[in-house]
Motif scaffolding. Structure first.
Motif, PDB file in Angstrom:
ATOM      1  N   ALA B 115      50.699  40.151  26.257  1.00 41.51           N
ATOM      2  CA  ALA B 115      50.415  39.146  27.276  1.00 41.51           C
ATOM      3  C   ALA B 115      51.446  39.276  28.377  1.00 41.51           C
ATOM      4  N   GLY B 117      52.831  37.374  31.784  1.00 38.80           N
ATOM      5  CA  GLY B 117      52.837  36.214  32.675  1.00 38.80           C
ATOM      6  C   GLY B 117      53.104  36.694  34.085  1.00 38.80           C
ATOM      7  N   ILE B 123      47.692  34.729  33.387  1.00 38.94           N
ATOM      8  CA  ILE B 123      48.290  35.507  32.306  1.00 38.94           C
ATOM      9  C   ILE B 123      47.312  36.640  32.013  1.00 38.94           C
ATOM     10  N   LEU B 144      46.121  27.015  34.973  1.00 35.42           N
ATOM     11  CA  LEU B 144      47.445  27.336  35.496  1.00 35.42           C
ATOM     12  C   LEU B 144      47.493  27.050  36.994  1.00 35.42           C
ATOM     13  N   VAL B 148      53.798  31.675  35.907  1.00 32.58           N
ATOM     14  CA  VAL B 148      54.069  31.603  34.474  1.00 32.58           C
ATOM     15  C   VAL B 148      55.422  32.262  34.227  1.00 32.58           C
ATOM     16  N   SER B 150      57.150  32.192  31.124  1.00 38.17           N
ATOM     17  CA  SER B 150      57.337  32.757  29.793  1.00 38.17           C
ATOM     18  C   SER B 150      56.072  32.591  28.965  1.00 38.17           C
ATOM     19  N   VAL B 151      55.897  33.478  28.013  1.00 36.00           N
ATOM     20  CA  VAL B 151      54.789  33.361  27.065  1.00 36.00           C
ATOM     21  C   VAL B 151      55.339  33.569  25.663  1.00 36.00           C
ATOM     22  N   TRP B 153      53.843  34.149  21.403  1.00 37.30           N
ATOM     23  CA  TRP B 153      52.676  34.313  20.540  1.00 37.30           C
ATOM     24  C   TRP B 153      52.808  33.468  19.284  1.00 37.30           C
ATOM     25  N   LEU B 160      48.376  31.608  22.177  1.00 38.04           N
ATOM     26  CA  LEU B 160      49.447  32.016  23.078  1.00 38.04           C
ATOM     27  C   LEU B 160      49.970  30.779  23.792  1.00 38.04           C
ATOM     28  N   ALA B 162      52.338  29.242  26.904  1.00 37.17           N
ATOM     29  CA  ALA B 162      52.844  29.677  28.202  1.00 37.17           C
ATOM     30  C   ALA B 162      53.565  28.522  28.877  1.00 37.17           C
ATOM     31  N   SER B 164      55.164  27.184  32.525  1.00 40.72           N
ATOM     32  CA  SER B 164      54.869  27.461  33.926  1.00 40.72           C
ATOM     33  C   SER B 164      55.712  26.587  34.851  1.00 40.72           C
ATOM     34  N   SER B 174      43.703  33.443  23.054  1.00 37.86           N
ATOM     35  CA  SER B 174      43.524  34.759  23.675  1.00 37.86           C
ATOM     36  C   SER B 174      42.611  35.611  22.809  1.00 37.86           C
TER      37      SER B 174
END
Lengths: 165, 371
Positions: B115, B117, B123, B144, B148, B150-151, B153, B160, B162, B164, B174
């Motif tokens: 993924a 960002g 994403i 969104l 973004v 950071s992501v 898992w 996922l 995220a 923002s 996802s």
């Protein structure tokens, strides 16, 4: 040269052309319930009574717990005056003790964050006009004491928070 | 060992770092390139450079499963690097179809997807299509509203999180047909087609969300925001309000990265240049201790001071450098940007690694450092 070439293309707001790029302020900031001026006046009266009884700390607590986030400019200014009055009525030797007692309450951090907001708003007001020197020095000494206890975090929160006072 | 291992790699900011599965290889971003280091004794030796981006590399990740490296950059592209038989690395360009910089990249735990960002309010979920021999990207866009940052898992490789700059931390699905197997239902959601929003959270003061991470079980989400707070979200059931949302406000400067140590402890780092451990459970969380507390130290950063340096300072300034304020009393001399687990199993991390703007990589044990 054609106008498109002379235009500073870096200053064109391309997001304005993108329908998905809307950023409504209420997204960050759930709307606060409106507060009428009479309510704020009532609060000011309540605080003044507590002050007359010599309970400065109680007055400060009441004023900081009932913040008129949803009020209009006049209402917000009135509440600022109430808080400034309380702040200047507390002796400098009592500042630190008052703050540490406030911060030990369950909602203590929140109260000090609110106080930081009012200190900065007060500074904005005090930075102009006659007789501002005295007000400013009171606010500066409060500011120092608040940061001692609540840390730089309270300043950062004052800057990020969209709930303005 | 209770002292942190400190290595100065170079005098440039490091925006991200990653170790491989057996911790023998370290990848760090440096300007437009990624440098690969190997362990040699107590230090790191530069082994290779991955040159392929033409703008600042913002993030790097190594999959512990496949050993592949993925990088992303402000040039809006991502590259997947695979080791070749002669020890070199072969890049494959991944078309992200983004119109702004890529900010953050992470492999899914099963290594089938990654993924990215970005500043394009999207994403990109990328997966490999066998028939075309090509990495394909699919965008998560709604809802969104901003970059973004950071992501992270979920352990099931489908959910996922995220964070923002629109002040929200979100949990998305996802799920990609043909790549993922149908995941077991979690508290976040049961039937989850691609781009389902399984949760959307904001804290009171609403600062930018710098970092997000799922707990080792995936049942709790933590996020750090620019209001110097860390917020924990305990979901209850799909489409229900969460069981608990706990915000810990701190007196410190904002945290920009965080990593879970176990289900009840996480470590966060940021502009105060020291990693801080938070502890708690569903009933409440608190800031527990700093792993590198500057107020408990007498001496300024060891390794920074030598006798020669001391006499030089005395000669130049007529005083010892220790009296100088130019050196921080923390190990990191500038903002910590990335913290990652280093030693231990997920759910019981005993050491973590951190890099930051000061160009240092530090491996901290999770216990506090003594004076």
């Amino acid at each position: 040269m054609s106008p498109t070439l002379t235009a500073n293309y870096r200053l064109i707001d391309i997001d304005a052309l993108d329908a998905d790029a809307q950023f409504p302020p209420e997204l960050l900031n759930p709307p606060c319930p409106p507060v009428g001026i009479s309510e704020i006046q009532g609060l000011a009266g309540q605080c003044r009574q507590l002050l007359q009884r010599g309970d400065q700390e109680g007055a400060l607590k009441v004023a900081l717990e009932n913040v008129p986030y949803g009020g209009d400019e006049a209402g917000k200014d009135l509440h600022l005056q109430t808080i400034l009055e309380i702040l200047s009525s507390i002796r400098s030797s009592e500042m630190a003790n008052t703050l540490s007692r406030l911060s030990s309450l369950p909602n203590g951090t929140e109260l000090l964050d609110v106080l930081t907001k009012y200190i900065y708003k007060g500074m904005k007001d005090a930075s102009s006009g006659a007789g501002s020197g005295g007000k400013m020095s009171v606010l500066l000494s409060w500011h120092e004491k608040v940061v001692d206890i609540a840390g730089e975090g309270s300043i950062v929160r004052c800057m990020t928070d969209r709930r303005t006072v | 060992m209770t002292t942190p291992e400190i290595n100065l790699l170079f005098h440039q900011p490091i925006s991200d770092h990653a170790f491989n599965a057996d911790r023998s290889l370290l990848a760090v971003t440096r300007e437009n390139n990624v440098e690969l280091f190997t362990r040699s004794g107590k230090g790191f030796t530069l082994k290779d450079e991955l040159k392929g981006h033409d703008k600042t590399v913002t993030s790097v990740d190594i999959s512990p499963v496949t050993g592949r490296i993925v990088t992303c950059s402000q040039d809006r592209n991502a590259l997947v690097w695979e080791p070749t038989s002669d020890g070199a690395w072969k890049p494959t360009l991944v078309l992200l179809r983004l119109n702004r910089a890529a900010t953050f990249v992470r492999w899914s735990p099963d290594a089938s997807k990654f993924a990215v960002g970005s500043g394009a309010r999207a994403i990109a979920i990328c997966y490999f299509e066998e028939e075309n021999d090509w990495w394909v990207s699919k965008h998560i866009k709604k809802p969104l509203r901003s970059t973004v940052l950071s992501v992270a898992w979920h352990p099931n490789s489908v959910l996922l999180a995220a964070g923002s700059t629109d002040a929200h931390a979100r949990v998305f699905s996802s799920f990609i047909k043909g790549v993922d197997n149908k995941p077991a239902p979690t508290a976040w959601g049961e039937r989850i087609p691609f781009n389902t929003v399984c949760g959307e959270f904001i804290n009171n003061s609403g600062g930018w969300v710098h970092a997000v991470d799922f707990s080792p079980s995936g049942d709790t989400l933590a996020f750090a925001a620019h209001d110097s707070s860390v917020t924990l979200v305990y979901p209850s059931a799909p489409e229900q309000p969460p069981r608990a949302v706990i915000t810990v406000t701190t007196p410190m400067l904002p945290f920009v990265t965080l990593a879970w140590l176990n289900e009840n402890e996480l470590v966060a780092g940021g502009h105060d240049c020291q990693p801080v451990v938070f502890q708690g459970d569903v009933s409440g969380w608190k800031m527990a201790y700093s792993v590198d507390d500057p107020s408990k130290k007498g001496e300024v950063g060891e390794g920074e001071r030598s006798a020669l340096n001391m006499f030089k300072q005395m000669d130049l300034k007529g005083k010892d450098a220790a009296a100088d304020d130019s050196t921080l009393r923390t190990v990191h001399q500038n903002t910590i940007v990335t913290i990652r687990p280093y030693e231990g199993q997920p759910g019981n991390i005993t050491k973590f690694s951190s890099t930051g703007v000061d160009g240092r990589i530090v491996i901290f044990p999770k216990i506090p450092r003594r004076a």
